[in-house]
Design a protein around this motif. Structure first.
Motif, mmCIF file in Angstrom:
data_model
loop_
_atom_site.group_PDB
_atom_site.id
_atom_site.type_symbol
_atom_site.label_atom_id
_atom_site.label_comp_id
_atom_site.label_asym_id
_atom_site.label_seq_id
_atom_site.Cartn_x
_atom_site.Cartn_y
_atom_site.Cartn_z
ATOM 1 N N ASP A 157 85.154 -55.792 47.431
ATOM 2 C CA ASP A 157 83.946 -54.964 47.517
ATOM 3 C C ASP A 157 83.751 -54.110 46.262
ATOM 4 N N GLU A 158 84.838 -53.611 45.708
ATOM 5 C CA GLU A 158 84.712 -52.793 44.490
ATOM 6 C C GLU A 158 84.200 -53.628 43.324
ATOM 7 N N ASP A 159 84.670 -54.879 43.236
ATOM 8 C CA ASP A 159 84.188 -55.775 42.182
ATOM 9 C C ASP A 159 82.682 -56.008 42.326
ATOM 10 N N LEU A 160 82.240 -56.244 43.549
ATOM 11 C CA LEU A 160 80.821 -56.516 43.796
ATOM 12 C C LEU A 160 79.967 -55.298 43.449
ATOM 13 N N THR A 161 80.507 -54.108 43.716
ATOM 14 C CA THR A 161 79.788 -52.887 43.354
ATOM 15 C C THR A 161 79.670 -52.747 41.840
ATOM 16 N N MET A 162 80.747 -53.041 41.132
ATOM 17 C CA MET A 162 80.746 -52.956 39.667
ATOM 18 C C MET A 162 79.752 -53.941 39.054
ATOM 19 N N LEU A 163 79.628 -55.100 39.675
ATOM 20 C CA LEU A 163 78.760 -56.148 39.137
ATOM 21 C C LEU A 163 77.325 -56.064 39.650
ATOM 22 N N LYS A 164 77.043 -55.126 40.535
ATOM 23 C CA LYS A 164 75.714 -55.027 41.142
ATOM 24 C C LYS A 164 74.587 -54.940 40.107
ATOM 25 N N PRO A 165 74.735 -54.163 39.019
ATOM 26 C CA PRO A 165 73.651 -54.085 38.031
ATOM 27 C C PRO A 165 73.326 -55.432 37.379
ATOM 28 N N TYR A 166 74.261 -56.390 37.465
ATOM 29 C CA TYR A 166 74.051 -57.681 36.809
ATOM 30 C C TYR A 166 73.837 -58.814 37.815
ATOM 31 N N ASP A 167 73.620 -58.423 39.078
ATOM 32 C CA ASP A 167 73.414 -59.417 40.131
ATOM 33 C C ASP A 167 71.925 -59.756 40.250
ATOM 34 N N ASN A 168 71.426 -60.301 39.169
ATOM 35 C CA ASN A 168 70.019 -60.690 39.120
ATOM 36 C C ASN A 168 69.927 -61.998 38.344
ATOM 37 N N GLU A 169 69.766 -63.092 39.047
ATOM 38 C CA GLU A 169 69.808 -64.406 38.411
ATOM 39 C C GLU A 169 68.656 -64.638 37.435
ATOM 40 N N ASP A 170 67.592 -63.865 37.584
ATOM 41 C CA ASP A 170 66.469 -64.022 36.657
ATOM 42 C C ASP A 170 66.776 -63.409 35.294
ATOM 43 N N THR A 171 67.719 -62.452 35.286
ATOM 44 C CA THR A 171 68.025 -61.739 34.035
ATOM 45 C C THR A 171 69.417 -62.055 33.506
ATOM 46 N N TYR A 172 70.378 -62.182 34.422
ATOM 47 C CA TYR A 172 71.771 -62.331 34.004
ATOM 48 C C TYR A 172 72.408 -63.601 34.581
ATOM 49 N N PHE A 173 73.460 -64.023 33.888
ATOM 50 C CA PHE A 173 74.283 -65.140 34.358
ATOM 51 C C PHE A 173 75.735 -64.718 34.271
ATOM 52 N N LEU A 174 76.457 -64.871 35.361
ATOM 53 C CA LEU A 174 77.882 -64.510 35.395
ATOM 54 C C LEU A 174 78.716 -65.776 35.269
ATOM 55 N N ASP A 175 79.464 -65.863 34.180
ATOM 56 C CA ASP A 175 80.295 -67.036 33.906
ATOM 57 C C ASP A 175 81.741 -66.699 34.256
ATOM 58 N N PHE A 176 82.270 -67.306 35.322
ATOM 59 C CA PHE A 176 83.622 -67.014 35.787
ATOM 60 C C PHE A 176 84.665 -67.730 34.924
ATOM 61 N N LYS A 177 85.583 -66.959 34.394
ATOM 62 C CA LYS A 177 86.691 -67.491 33.616
ATOM 63 C C LYS A 177 87.985 -67.387 34.437
ATOM 64 N N ARG A 178 89.108 -67.626 33.780
ATOM 65 C CA ARG A 178 90.383 -67.626 34.511
ATOM 66 C C ARG A 178 90.722 -66.250 35.063
ATOM 67 N N ASN A 179 90.562 -65.193 34.254
ATOM 68 C CA ASN A 179 90.936 -63.857 34.733
ATOM 69 C C ASN A 179 89.914 -62.787 34.355
ATOM 70 N N PHE A 180 88.701 -63.203 34.033
ATOM 71 C CA PHE A 180 87.626 -62.253 33.792
ATOM 72 C C PHE A 180 86.291 -62.960 34.002
ATOM 73 N N ILE A 181 85.223 -62.172 33.985
ATOM 74 C CA ILE A 181 83.882 -62.712 34.158
ATOM 75 C C ILE A 181 83.054 -62.352 32.928
ATOM 76 N N GLU A 182 82.442 -63.341 32.338
ATOM 77 C CA GLU A 182 81.595 -63.099 31.185
ATOM 78 C C GLU A 182 80.159 -62.853 31.666
ATOM 79 N N ILE A 183 79.594 -61.745 31.232
ATOM 80 C CA ILE A 183 78.240 -61.366 31.631
ATOM 81 C C ILE A 183 77.276 -61.768 30.513
ATOM 82 N N GLN A 184 76.335 -62.647 30.852
ATOM 83 C CA GLN A 184 75.385 -63.135 29.859
ATOM 84 C C GLN A 184 73.962 -62.776 30.270
ATOM 85 N N ALA A 185 73.158 -62.464 29.276
ATOM 86 C CA ALA A 185 71.717 -62.350 29.475
ATOM 87 C C ALA A 185 71.090 -63.621 28.938
ATOM 88 N N LYS A 186 69.776 -63.708 28.984
ATOM 89 C CA LYS A 186 69.126 -64.952 28.561
ATOM 90 C C LYS A 186 69.353 -65.256 27.096
#
Length: 323
Positions: A157-186
């Motif tokens: 739940d804490e992870d989801l809260t931290m990522l909430k500002p980037y939980d918008n598929e129209d603006t951001y893309f979350l690329d899951f790696k082995r031990n981190f998540i890369e946050i990408q914009a268009k």
């Protein structure tokens, strides 16, 4: 009688300790190079066997000695330089199988008796599994091993809260790696999120964050910029190494750091530096070697490859080679 029993018990323990120390002495000897010749020394750099061989190995339990080379032929010596097996194996070290050595004479391999050192029958190599046979391992190579990546199921739940500002598929893309998540914009990379430490590292116009790992129980984040070189920051974004390195290798558990950077005099070459646990800097790319004993305490060895041979250094920075 009880006192005698206790005395004998401690005597047995003492004799066992002494025998272990005697047995382990050979293991504590280190290949030592002087110029192009090799011998053996102890952890204090005291010469045990004078450099006189073209190469020498660390202690090999299987043969009970050290592999040494003279004029392209290999033999086995003990800690005093006395031959266990003469120098008769052409271009390849002698190995042991059961109660026999296996020696290559330049044409074929032959058995030699461990007890008598006499030549025996020709060595016949056991048949290998045919190509394509399921026991030969070929099927295991058919597909490339997939990289293990995180997924949404790995987040709390804490992870989801931290990522909430980037939980918008129209603006951001979350690329899951082995031990981190890369946050990408268009049109750019925003930064990375590290669930294990619950922290986001945002990129700037000068610095991008590209990965991380624990080292000595602390998290460190790898950085880069338009030069495509790398640097390192701590969890508070304080610079540890500037962005100027071709590679940064952190050997967690051994507290060893290996850095490489472009050679300014040769664009096709790299300059390597190794930082030991005591912060001493050594020239070259060192790897983790054997652990021996020095003054009764574990003593870690490291080595770098020079002309195909392992050149050793101790954890205190002592170099077991010269010239």
């Amino acid at each position: 009688m009880k006192v005698l029993h206790v005395n004998f018990k401690y005597l047995a323990v003492f004799l066992l300790f002494i025998s272990c120390k005697i047995f382990s002495q050979e293991l504590d000897y280190i290949p030592y190079r002087r110029g192009k010749m090799w011998g053996l020394c102890d952890s204090s750099k005291r010469i045990i066997v004078q450099p006189q061989y073209y190469s020498i190995s660390s202690y090999d339990h299987s043969v009970g000695g050290f592999h040494a080379e003279q004029n392209g032929k290999f033999g086995i010596i003990d800690k005093n330089g006395i031959q266990i097996m003469p120098f008769i194996s052409e271009g390849t070290p002698i190995i042991i199988q059961g109660e026999n050595y296996i020696v290559f004479d330049g044409w074929d391999r032959y058995y030699y008796s461990v007890k008598t050192k006499m030549k025996l029958d020709k060595y016949i190599e056991s048949a290998r599994a045919p190509i394509g046979d399921s026991w030969g391992g070929s099927r295991l190579q058919e597909g490339k091993q997939k990289e293990v990546k995180m997924s949404w199921e790995d987040l709390d739940d804490e992870d989801l809260t931290m990522l909430k500002p980037y939980d918008n598929e129209d603006t951001y893309f979350l690329d899951f790696k082995r031990n981190f998540i890369e946050i990408q914009a268009k049109d750019n990379f925003v930064g990375i999120y590290i669930p294990q430490i619950k922290k986001i590292f945002l990129n700037t116009t000068e610095v991008a964050h590209v990965g991380w790992q624990f080292y000595n129980k602390k998290p460190y984040v790898f950085t880069t910029n338009s030069t495509h070189l790398f640097g390192l920051v701590d969890e508070n974004s304080k610079e540890v190494y500037p962005i100027k390195y071709h590679s940064i290798a952190l050997f967690d558990g051994y507290r060893l750091v290996v850095l490489s950077e472009p050679d300014p005099t040769n664009p096709n070459s790299l300059l390597y530096k190794t930082i030991l646990p005591n912060s001493k800097l050594l020239d070259g790319q060192y790897n983790v070697g054997e652990e021996i004993f020095k003054n009764g305490y574990p003593f870690q060895l490291y080595y770098k490859i020079v002309d195909g041979q392992k050149n050793y250094a101790g954890e205190d920075g002592t170099l077991y080679f010269e010239g």
